[in-house]
Scaffold this motif. Structure first.
Motif, PDB file in Angstrom:
ATOM      1  N   VAL A 117       0.912  -1.118   0.076  1.00 39.19           N
ATOM      2  CA  VAL A 117      -0.048  -0.122   0.008  1.00 39.19           C
ATOM      3  C   VAL A 117       1.021   1.116   0.039  1.00 39.19           C
ATOM      4  N   PHE A 118       1.954   1.133   0.787  1.00 37.90           N
ATOM      5  CA  PHE A 118       3.008   2.419   0.625  1.00 37.90           C
ATOM      6  C   PHE A 118       3.469   2.559  -0.625  1.00 37.90           C
ATOM      7  N   LEU A 119       3.812   1.465  -1.250  1.00 41.21           N
ATOM      8  CA  LEU A 119       4.612   1.597  -2.698  1.00 41.21           C
ATOM      9  C   LEU A 119       3.390   2.127  -3.573  1.00 41.21           C
ATOM     10  N   GLY A 120       2.215   1.798  -3.359  1.00 38.79           N
ATOM     11  CA  GLY A 120       1.224   2.304  -4.376  1.00 38.79           C
ATOM     12  C   GLY A 120       1.159   3.918  -4.245  1.00 38.79           C
ATOM     13  N   SER A 121       1.402   4.256  -2.875  1.00 33.85           N
ATOM     14  CA  SER A 121       1.043   5.734  -2.473  1.00 33.85           C
ATOM     15  C   SER A 121       2.077   6.490  -3.194  1.00 33.85           C
ATOM     16  N   ILE A 122       3.327   6.039  -3.482  1.00 27.57           N
ATOM     17  CA  ILE A 122       4.617   7.013  -4.107  1.00 27.57           C
ATOM     18  C   ILE A 122       4.503   6.953  -5.474  1.00 27.57           C
ATOM     19  N   ALA A 123       3.568   6.082  -6.223  1.00 27.76           N
ATOM     20  CA  ALA A 123       3.462   6.116  -7.738  1.00 27.76           C
ATOM     21  C   ALA A 123       3.241   7.347  -8.385  1.00 27.76           C
ATOM     22  N   GLU A 124       4.273   7.591  -9.591  1.00 30.53           N
ATOM     23  CA  GLU A 124       3.868   9.058 -10.039  1.00 30.53           C
ATOM     24  C   GLU A 124       3.023   8.984 -11.212  1.00 30.53           C
ATOM     25  N   LYS A 125       3.223   7.976 -11.952  1.00 30.68           N
ATOM     26  CA  LYS A 125       2.095   8.086 -13.154  1.00 30.68           C
ATOM     27  C   LYS A 125       1.954   6.554 -13.792  1.00 30.68           C
ATOM     28  N   ASP A 126       0.732   6.359 -14.390  1.00 28.76           N
ATOM     29  CA  ASP A 126       0.580   4.999 -14.627  1.00 28.76           C
ATOM     30  C   ASP A 126       1.278   4.631 -16.144  1.00 28.76           C
ATOM     31  N   VAL A 127       1.325   3.508 -16.202  1.00 29.83           N
ATOM     32  CA  VAL A 127       1.961   2.886 -17.764  1.00 29.83           C
ATOM     33  C   VAL A 127       1.251   3.202 -18.718  1.00 29.83           C
ATOM     34  N   PRO A 128       2.083   4.063 -19.728  1.00 34.82           N
ATOM     35  CA  PRO A 128       0.907   4.309 -21.181  1.00 34.82           C
ATOM     36  C   PRO A 128       0.471   3.217 -21.551  1.00 34.82           C
ATOM     37  N   GLN A 129      -0.930   3.119 -21.764  1.00 39.09           N
ATOM     38  CA  GLN A 129      -1.783   2.033 -22.493  1.00 39.09           C
ATOM     39  C   GLN A 129      -1.464   2.112 -24.083  1.00 39.09           C
ATOM     40  N   VAL A 130      -1.204   0.848 -24.407  1.00 43.49           N
ATOM     41  CA  VAL A 130      -0.601   0.715 -25.882  1.00 43.49           C
ATOM     42  C   VAL A 130      -2.097   0.254 -26.648  1.00 43.49           C
ATOM     43  N   ALA A 131      -2.090   0.295 -27.602  1.00 42.69           N
ATOM     44  CA  ALA A 131      -3.375  -0.192 -28.434  1.00 42.69           C
ATOM     45  C   ALA A 131      -2.659  -1.404 -29.268  1.00 42.69           C
ATOM     46  N   TRP A 132      -3.327  -2.544 -28.564  1.00 40.93           N
ATOM     47  CA  TRP A 132      -3.054  -3.906 -29.252  1.00 40.93           C
ATOM     48  C   TRP A 132      -3.986  -4.384 -30.216  1.00 40.93           C
ATOM     49  N   ASP A 133      -3.625  -5.101 -31.102  1.00 41.60           N
ATOM     50  CA  ASP A 133      -4.741  -5.908 -32.138  1.00 41.60           C
ATOM     51  C   ASP A 133      -5.449  -6.785 -31.069  1.00 41.60           C
ATOM     52  N   GLU A 134      -6.734  -6.588 -31.298  1.00 41.39           N
ATOM     53  CA  GLU A 134      -7.866  -7.351 -30.377  1.00 41.39           C
ATOM     54  C   GLU A 134      -7.439  -8.933 -30.222  1.00 41.39           C
ATOM     55  N   PHE A 135      -6.985  -9.516 -31.215  1.00 43.56           N
ATOM     56  CA  PHE A 135      -6.550 -11.090 -31.489  1.00 43.56           C
ATOM     57  C   PHE A 135      -5.707 -11.452 -30.385  1.00 43.56           C
ATOM     58  N   LEU A 136      -4.595 -10.224 -30.460  1.00 47.56           N
ATOM     59  CA  LEU A 136      -3.478 -10.456 -29.336  1.00 47.56           C
ATOM     60  C   LEU A 136      -3.686 -10.640 -27.845  1.00 47.56           C
ATOM     61  N   LEU A 137      -4.810 -10.015 -27.553  1.00 48.75           N
ATOM     62  CA  LEU A 137      -5.285  -9.981 -26.175  1.00 48.75           C
ATOM     63  C   LEU A 137      -6.055 -11.319 -25.536  1.00 48.75           C
ATOM     64  N   LYS A 138      -6.505 -12.021 -26.605  1.00 52.22           N
ATOM     65  CA  LYS A 138      -7.097 -13.407 -26.417  1.00 52.22           C
ATOM     66  C   LYS A 138      -6.198 -14.588 -26.033  1.00 52.22           C
ATOM     67  N   LYS A 139      -6.729 -15.143 -25.140  1.00 49.59           N
ATOM     68  CA  LYS A 139      -5.908 -16.706 -24.956  1.00 49.59           C
ATOM     69  C   LYS A 139      -5.831 -17.415 -26.137  1.00 49.59           C
ATOM     70  N   GLU A 140      -4.925 -18.291 -26.247  1.00 46.66           N
ATOM     71  CA  GLU A 140      -4.862 -19.033 -27.252  1.00 46.66           C
ATOM     72  C   GLU A 140      -5.953 -20.083 -27.709  1.00 46.66           C
ATOM     73  N   ASP A 141      -6.647 -20.365 -26.839  1.00 42.12           N
ATOM     74  CA  ASP A 141      -7.577 -21.496 -27.048  1.00 42.12           C
ATOM     75  C   ASP A 141      -9.010 -20.590 -27.602  1.00 42.12           C
ATOM     76  N   ALA A 142      -9.013 -19.261 -27.536  1.00 39.05           N
ATOM     77  CA  ALA A 142     -10.284 -18.669 -27.786  1.00 39.05           C
ATOM     78  C   ALA A 142      -9.860 -17.769 -29.206  1.00 39.05           C
ATOM     79  N   LEU A 143      -8.636 -18.236 -29.945  1.00 38.78           N
ATOM     80  CA  LEU A 143      -8.308 -17.778 -31.115  1.00 38.78           C
ATOM     81  C   LEU A 143      -9.230 -18.352 -32.263  1.00 38.78           C
ATOM     82  N   SER A 144      -9.719 -17.897 -33.201  1.00 39.63           N
ATOM     83  CA  SER A 144     -10.092 -18.509 -34.546  1.00 39.63           C
ATOM     84  C   SER A 144      -8.839 -19.053 -35.228  1.00 39.63           C
TER      85      SER A 144
END
Length: 493
Positions: A117-144
């Motif tokens: 909780v202390f480490l969370g309190s000293i965080a300065e900024k969130d990690v930049p969110q990257v735009a990934w292709d939708e299929f790359l965010l799926k688990k392998e068994d969920a891919l067509s």
């Protein structure tokens, strides 16, 4: 009057004695016995005296192994590692990463929870969110099938980047590899990080950890995306499932783990934050880590690196001295570069830095850092001007190339002495893989250096295993002549 004169005379003698006595003692110390020097001053003199054979360098080398703090800054660690992983790590680092250097602090779960909780309190900024292709965010068994084919292409491209970067030189995976010994084990890295943080780290390691030993590769964004996909999906980075035979399984001792949901509810708890700060201070975490808010307990004098240029900038960004050594600074895994300018031909070096070829055995291949032509030029110019022996090495063929007779005699000597046991000198003839491949050694090394090396291999490289054959001057010239003839043959010749 007479009495007063005697008293005055006595005073004069006493004054003379007091003045001369220390001088006489000094003379006795100087001439009557050997002067002793404090060992501390001798060590300082040895440390700062420039060895006669070294060249003076235009800037002070930064030794990456002499970092003030070995651990990474903790300011944004909460975005780097997920909460469950942090819980297990703080509880017992070596059960999470086999080669962890962090000690087991012996904290109970309430203390671990407070620290997170202390480490969370000293965080300065969130990690930049990257735009990934939708299929790359799926688990392998969920891919067509179509999505799987696309993912596999990205995965294989990442595998290629991983191989060219030679990541396993520094990082072991489930206890295997990591010969340099500077990187953490990546065998279960997927349980620690998310793809957005990994993308940010691989894109610019120094922005997250200025003193990191990891090189700043010149990856393109496409390279990074490919590499992230390979790491997030390949089985070597995923924990292995342990099979337990019936009747032999031991009862597990469950370690409490803070979940993301629990952390979200506690993140703004002021009392818990203050308790975590206290635990961190008492555990002296700041000895290894730079921690926002308590760094004044052990401040770090930051190096000014903004103005670095040329080879000095490359040394920092690529971390050449993690593997190489220059004037007793750096690592010992790769060849010593102290006299590289008297050893290597710069035309070859410039090409090699941009596209490293396989010349060393097994895992000792230099990574491809994707250096530009200008960066390679800056490196070779520095090496050629600064990393030299003080006295030029004698060149046996300065007046002309070796004759056919000398080359033939050198070839016979090469095989008589059994050099082919460790070295390959011809693709068709084969040879050993313990030493560097000599097929194009004439393109790579200067004749003067080859002679210098063969005279006494251990003097040149104390860690080397090459024997000293005690060759005569004539034999040395023959063997050097044979080796310098090993150049990349042009087509049609």
């Amino acid at each position: 009057m007479r009495l007063r004169s005697i008293v005055n005379l006595q005073k004069r003698w006493l004054t003379l004695i007091l003045v001369c006595l220390p001088f006489a003692a000094c003379l006795h110390a100087s001439f009557g016995q050997e002067r002793k020097i404090d060992s501390m001053f001798l060590e300082l003199d040895k440390k700062y005296r420039m060895p006669e054979q070294w060249s003076a360098l235009p800037f002070e080398l930064e030794d990456p192994y002499k970092r003030v703090k070995n651990g990474p800054p903790l300011v944004n660690v909460i975005y780097k590692a997920n909460v469950e992983w942090l819980s297990r790590w703080i509880a017992n680092p070596k059960t999470v990463v086999q080669n962890a250097k962090m000690p087991n602090l012996g904290l109970d779960f309430d203390e671990i929870k407070a620290v997170i909780v202390f480490l969370g309190s000293i965080a300065e900024k969130d990690v930049p969110q990257v735009a990934w292709d939708e299929f790359l965010l799926k688990k392998e068994d969920a891919l067509s099938e179509d999505e799987y084919d696309k993912m596999e292409k990205v995965f294989n491209a990442g595998k290629g980047v991983w191989g060219r970067a030679r990541c396993t030189i520094c990082h072991p995976i489930k206890g295997v590899g990591g010969n340099v010994g500077v990187g953490p084990d990546l065998g279960e890295i997927t349980t620690k990080i998310n793809r957005n943080w990994l993308h940010a780290w691989l894109g610019n390691t120094k922005s997250h950890f200025p003193d990191t030993m990891m090189a700043q590769y010149r990856f393109t964004d496409q390279d990074v995306r490919w590499l992230v996909e390979f790491i997030m999906r390949d089985t070597q980075f995923i924990p292995e499932e342990k099979d337990e035979e019936e009747g032999t399984a031991q009862p597990k001792v469950e370690t409490p783990v803070l979940t993301e949901k629990e952390f979200s509810g506690l993140r703004n708890d002021a009392a818990l934050i203050e308790k975590g700060r206290s635990v961190v201070e008492k555990a002296r975490c700041f000895v290894c880590h730079d921690i926002k808010g308590i760094s004044e307990l052990m401040p770090v004098i930051e190096r000014k690196r903004e103005g670095l240029s040329g080879f000095e900038k490359l040394l920092y960004e690529i971390r050449c001295l993690a593997c190489h050594r220059i004037q007793e600074k750096g690592g010992t895994y790769a060849p010593n570069l102290t006299f590289a300018g008297s050893k290597i031909k710069m035309n070859w070096e410039g090409e090699f830095l941009q596209a490293p070829d396989i010349i060393r055995p097994l895992s000792q291949q230099m990574p491809k850092f994707n250096l530009t032509e200008d960066e390679a030029k800056a490196a070779t110019e520095y090496i050629e001007k600064s990393l030299l022996t003080k006295e030029p090495l004698p060149d046996p063929f300065k007046d002309g190339p070796p004759t056919a007779e000398i080359i033939a005699a050198g070839e016979k000597l090469f095989y008589e002495k059994g050099c082919n046991t460790c070295h390959a000198e011809n693709i068709t003839k084969g040879g050993g893989v313990v030493g560097p491949n000599l097929a194009t050694v004439g393109d790579r090394l200067q004749p003067a250096y080859i002679l210098h090396h063969l005279k006494n291999p251990q003097q040149v490289n104390p860690q080397g295993v090459e024997p000293n054959f005690g060759l005569s001057d004539e034999e040395l010239k023959q063997l050097v002549g044979f080796l310098v003839d090993h150049v990349k043959k042009k087509e049609g010749t």
